[in-house]
Design an enzyme around this catalytic site. Structure first.
Site, PDB file in Angstrom:
ATOM      1  N   ASN A  41      45.192 -24.536  40.030  1.00 13.06           N
ATOM      2  CA  ASN A  41      46.214 -23.876  40.847  1.00 13.06           C
ATOM      3  C   ASN A  41      46.941 -22.811  40.024  1.00 13.06           C
ATOM      4  OD1 ASN A  41      47.333 -26.100  39.422  1.00 13.06           O
ATOM      5  ND2 ASN A  41      49.109 -26.149  40.758  1.00 13.06           N
ATOM      6  N   CYS A  52      45.814 -22.481  45.454  1.00 12.98           N
ATOM      7  CA  CYS A  52      45.441 -23.852  45.091  1.00 12.98           C
ATOM      8  C   CYS A  52      44.168 -23.865  44.247  1.00 12.98           C
ATOM      9  CB  CYS A  52      45.181 -24.672  46.351  1.00 12.98           C
ATOM     10  SG  CYS A  52      46.643 -25.022  47.331  1.00 12.98           S
ATOM     11  N   GLU A  54      41.472 -25.635  44.644  1.00 17.64           N
ATOM     12  CA  GLU A  54      40.250 -25.647  45.454  1.00 17.64           C
ATOM     13  C   GLU A  54      39.858 -24.232  45.861  1.00 17.64           C
ATOM     14  OE1 GLU A  54      43.035 -27.353  45.752  1.00 17.64           O
ATOM     15  OE2 GLU A  54      42.812 -29.132  47.003  1.00 17.64           O
ATOM     16  N   CYS A  92      43.453 -25.153  52.343  1.00 17.59           N
ATOM     17  CA  CYS A  92      42.196 -25.328  51.605  1.00 17.59           C
ATOM     18  C   CYS A  92      41.121 -25.967  52.486  1.00 17.59           C
ATOM     19  CB  CYS A  92      42.420 -26.160  50.347  1.00 17.59           C
ATOM     20  SG  CYS A  92      43.290 -25.227  49.071  1.00 17.59           S
TER      21      CYS A  92
HETATM   22  N1  THU Z   1      47.995 -27.602  45.202  1.00 15.39           N
HETATM   23  C1  THU Z   1      46.662 -27.426  44.975  1.00 15.39           C
HETATM   24  O1  THU Z   1      46.266 -26.787  43.992  1.00 15.39           O
HETATM   25  N2  THU Z   1      45.785 -27.958  45.863  1.00 15.39           N
HETATM   26  C2  THU Z   1      46.139 -28.625  46.995  1.00 15.39           C
HETATM   27  O2  THU Z   1      45.297 -28.915  47.836  1.00 15.39           O
HETATM   28  C3  THU Z   1      47.540 -29.008  47.196  1.00 15.39           C
HETATM   29  C4  THU Z   1      48.536 -28.333  46.323  1.00 15.39           C
HETATM   30  C5  THU Z   1      48.956 -27.000  44.274  1.00 15.39           C
HETATM   31  C6  THU Z   1      49.744 -25.876  44.871  1.00 15.39           C
HETATM   32  C7  THU Z   1      50.977 -25.864  43.998  1.00 15.39           C
HETATM   33  O3  THU Z   1      50.712 -25.068  42.856  1.00 15.39           O
HETATM   34  C8  THU Z   1      51.139 -27.307  43.552  1.00 15.39           C
HETATM   35  O4  THU Z   1      49.897 -27.952  43.851  1.00 15.39           O
HETATM   36  C9  THU Z   1      52.263 -28.049  44.245  1.00 15.39           C
HETATM   37  O5  THU Z   1      52.191 -27.912  45.603  1.00 15.39           O
END
Ligand code: THU
Length: 130
Positions: A41, A52, A54, A92
Site C-alpha cells: 500500500n 492499496c 492489491e 480492490c
Molecule cells: N489497504 C490495503 O492496502 N488493502 C486493502 O484491501 C485494505 C486497506 C491499505 C490502505 C491504507 O493504506 C491502509 O491499508 C489502511 O486503510
C-alpha cells in the site's frame, strides 16, 4: 504455491508507505504463466490518492502485459505486524473483477498462520461489469 505467495506478500510489508494509518499491507499476485507480481500500500497526504497493496500488484502486472491471474495472497497489520486476516477492500474487489474470473483465489493469513481462502465470486457476488 500458497506458501511462496504468502512469503512474497509478507516480504512486501517492509516497503509499505503508510505514514498516516501505519497499517502495512503486502500482496503477491500469481499469473497463469507462473510469474508473481508483488505490491504494497502507498498512502498520500491527501488520502484519496492512496493505493492499496492489491491494486499496486494488479497495476504492475497489467502495465507489463499480464492479464491472466490465478490467485492473490494478502497480509497486513498495524506497523507491519500481522494480527488478523486482511481481506481486500471493496475497490480492490472491483478491480480484481475487471481482470479475474469467478474462480480466482484470494488467500489470507493471520498471525496464527491460519489460512482463509475465498473465490472472487464469494467476496464479490453479482459484480458489475460491461
Ligand atoms: N489497504 C490495503 O492496502 N488493502 C486493502 O484491501 C485494505 C486497506 C491499505 C490502505 C491504507 O493504506 C491502509 O491499508 C489502511 O486503510
Amino acid at each position: 504455491m500458497k506458501s511462496e505467495l504468502f512469503k512474497k506478500a509478507e516480504s512486501m510489508l517492509k516497503f509499505s508507505y503508510s505514514p498516516y494509518s501505519h497499517f502495512c499491507v503486502g500482496a503477491a499476485l500469481l499469473c497463469t504463466d507462473g510469474t508473481i507480481y508483488t505490491g504494497c500500500n502507498i498512502e498520500n497526504a491527501a488520502y484519496g490518492p492512496s493505493n492499496c497493496a492489491e491494486r499496486t500488484a494488479i497495476f504492475k502486472a497489467v502495465s507489463e502485459g499480464k492479464k491472466d491471474f490465478v490467485a492473490i495472497a494478502i497480509v497486513g497489520g498495524k506497523n507491519g505486524v500481522i494480527e488478523d486476516f486482511c481481506p481486500p477492500c471493496g475497490v480492490c474487489r472491483q478491480v480484481l473483477a475487471e481482470f479475474c474470473k469467478k474462480d480466482f483465489l484470494i488467500l489470507l493469513k493471520d498471525k496464527k498462520n491460519q489460512v482463509k481462502e475465498f473465490t472472487l465470486e464469494q467476496l464479490l457476488p453479482e459484480s458489475f461489469s460491461l
